[in-house]
Scaffold this motif. Structure first.
Motif, PDB file in Angstrom:
ATOM      1  N   CYS A 101       0.742  -0.980  -0.004  1.00 24.96           N
ATOM      2  CA  CYS A 101       0.067  -0.069  -0.027  1.00 24.96           C
ATOM      3  C   CYS A 101       0.881   1.290   0.254  1.00 24.96           C
ATOM      4  O   CYS A 101       0.185   2.297  -0.108  1.00 24.96           O
ATOM      5  CB  CYS A 101      -1.114   0.061   1.129  1.00 24.96           C
ATOM      6  N   GLY A 102       2.161   1.071   0.460  1.00 24.12           N
ATOM      7  CA  GLY A 102       3.119   2.277   0.169  1.00 24.12           C
ATOM      8  C   GLY A 102       3.408   2.927   1.485  1.00 24.12           C
ATOM      9  O   GLY A 102       4.194   3.837   1.613  1.00 24.12           O
ATOM     10  N   ALA A 103       2.639   2.617   2.427  1.00 29.06           N
ATOM     11  CA  ALA A 103       2.644   3.280   3.951  1.00 29.06           C
ATOM     12  C   ALA A 103       4.135   3.126   4.472  1.00 29.06           C
ATOM     13  O   ALA A 103       4.361   3.984   5.215  1.00 29.06           O
ATOM     14  CB  ALA A 103       1.659   2.525   4.760  1.00 29.06           C
ATOM     15  N   VAL A 104       4.649   1.947   4.070  1.00 30.90           N
ATOM     16  CA  VAL A 104       6.089   1.680   4.844  1.00 30.90           C
ATOM     17  C   VAL A 104       7.069   1.551   3.656  1.00 30.90           C
ATOM     18  O   VAL A 104       6.925   0.652   2.878  1.00 30.90           O
ATOM     19  CB  VAL A 104       6.269   0.410   5.782  1.00 30.90           C
ATOM     20  N   ARG A 105       7.948   2.604   3.516  1.00 35.78           N
ATOM     21  CA  ARG A 105       8.840   2.491   2.542  1.00 35.78           C
ATOM     22  C   ARG A 105      10.246   2.720   2.883  1.00 35.78           C
ATOM     23  O   ARG A 105      10.528   3.344   4.019  1.00 35.78           O
ATOM     24  CB  ARG A 105       8.706   3.971   1.563  1.00 35.78           C
ATOM     25  N   CYS A 110      -1.637  -3.151   5.223  1.00 32.50           N
ATOM     26  CA  CYS A 110      -1.820  -4.035   4.070  1.00 32.50           C
ATOM     27  C   CYS A 110      -1.459  -5.181   4.321  1.00 32.50           C
ATOM     28  O   CYS A 110      -1.735  -6.441   3.577  1.00 32.50           O
ATOM     29  CB  CYS A 110      -1.518  -3.559   2.771  1.00 32.50           C
ATOM     30  N   GLY A 111      -0.567  -5.561   5.455  1.00 31.56           N
ATOM     31  CA  GLY A 111      -0.013  -7.034   5.831  1.00 31.56           C
ATOM     32  C   GLY A 111       1.103  -7.474   5.056  1.00 31.56           C
ATOM     33  O   GLY A 111       1.511  -8.526   5.469  1.00 31.56           O
ATOM     34  N   THR A 112       1.763  -6.477   4.351  1.00 31.51           N
ATOM     35  CA  THR A 112       3.087  -7.149   3.389  1.00 31.51           C
ATOM     36  C   THR A 112       4.033  -7.545   4.691  1.00 31.51           C
ATOM     37  O   THR A 112       4.690  -6.510   5.590  1.00 31.51           O
ATOM     38  CB  THR A 112       3.596  -5.803   2.635  1.00 31.51           C
ATOM     39  N   PRO A 113       4.742  -8.385   4.657  1.00 28.77           N
ATOM     40  CA  PRO A 113       5.660  -9.001   5.424  1.00 28.77           C
ATOM     41  C   PRO A 113       7.126  -8.128   4.903  1.00 28.77           C
ATOM     42  O   PRO A 113       7.380  -8.209   3.385  1.00 28.77           O
ATOM     43  CB  PRO A 113       5.993 -10.591   5.202  1.00 28.77           C
TER      44      PRO A 113
END
Length: 146
Positions: free
Chosen positions: A12-16, A77-80
């Motif tokens: 989702c781009g929240a963590v970069r 978004c749950g991305t590891p």
């Protein structure tokens, strides 16, 4: 390989993040914790010094996946995103799928070979290590059990 900067983040781009790669060597981890953490048969990971990772939006949320480690992920978004030992190690792992250009790294080995799921990832002749053969990981487990 000379130091190369790679960017990455969650779906989702929240963590970069921005990461300075000193090499392009990545690995599959077949251990049961990585299987469960990713929902796959293995986790594709890149070992990197913590000092080489800069979180450019916000740090990931973290989940204590065992007594010895935590996993970074995006709570939106749950991305590891990461695997990190609890003991203050100078190193961590980034998930290959979170890199903007996953082709920037190459597979060099397999870890957690005792949990390799037959038929899903073919044996490719690269070095394979069983978890119990890793002295530094077993020492962490011994300390956690004490």
């Amino acid at each position: 390989m000379t130091t190369k900067v790679q960017t990455g983040g969650c779906q989702c781009g929240a963590v970069r993040y921005s990461a300075r790669l000193e090499n392009d060597e990545a690995y599959w981890c077949h251990c049961r914790m990585c299987q469960r953490a990713t929902g796959g048969v293995a986790a594709a990971l890149l070992g990197i010094p913590r000092a080489n990772v800069e979180w450019t939006t916000r740090e990931p949320d973290r989940f204590a996946s065992s007594p010895i480690a935590k996993r970074g992920y995006c709570s939106n978004c749950g991305t590891p995103l990461t695997f990190e030992f609890n003991d203050g190690s100078d190193n961590m792992d980034l998930t290959i799928g979170s890199l903007d250009d996953p082709s920037a790294v190459r597979l060099t080995s397999h870890f957690g070979a005792e949990s390799w799921v037959p038929g899903w990832i073919p044996h490719d002749g690269l070095p394979e290590t069983r978890t119990e053969d890793s002295v530094h990981i077993m020492a962490r487990w011994d300390k956690a059990r004490a």
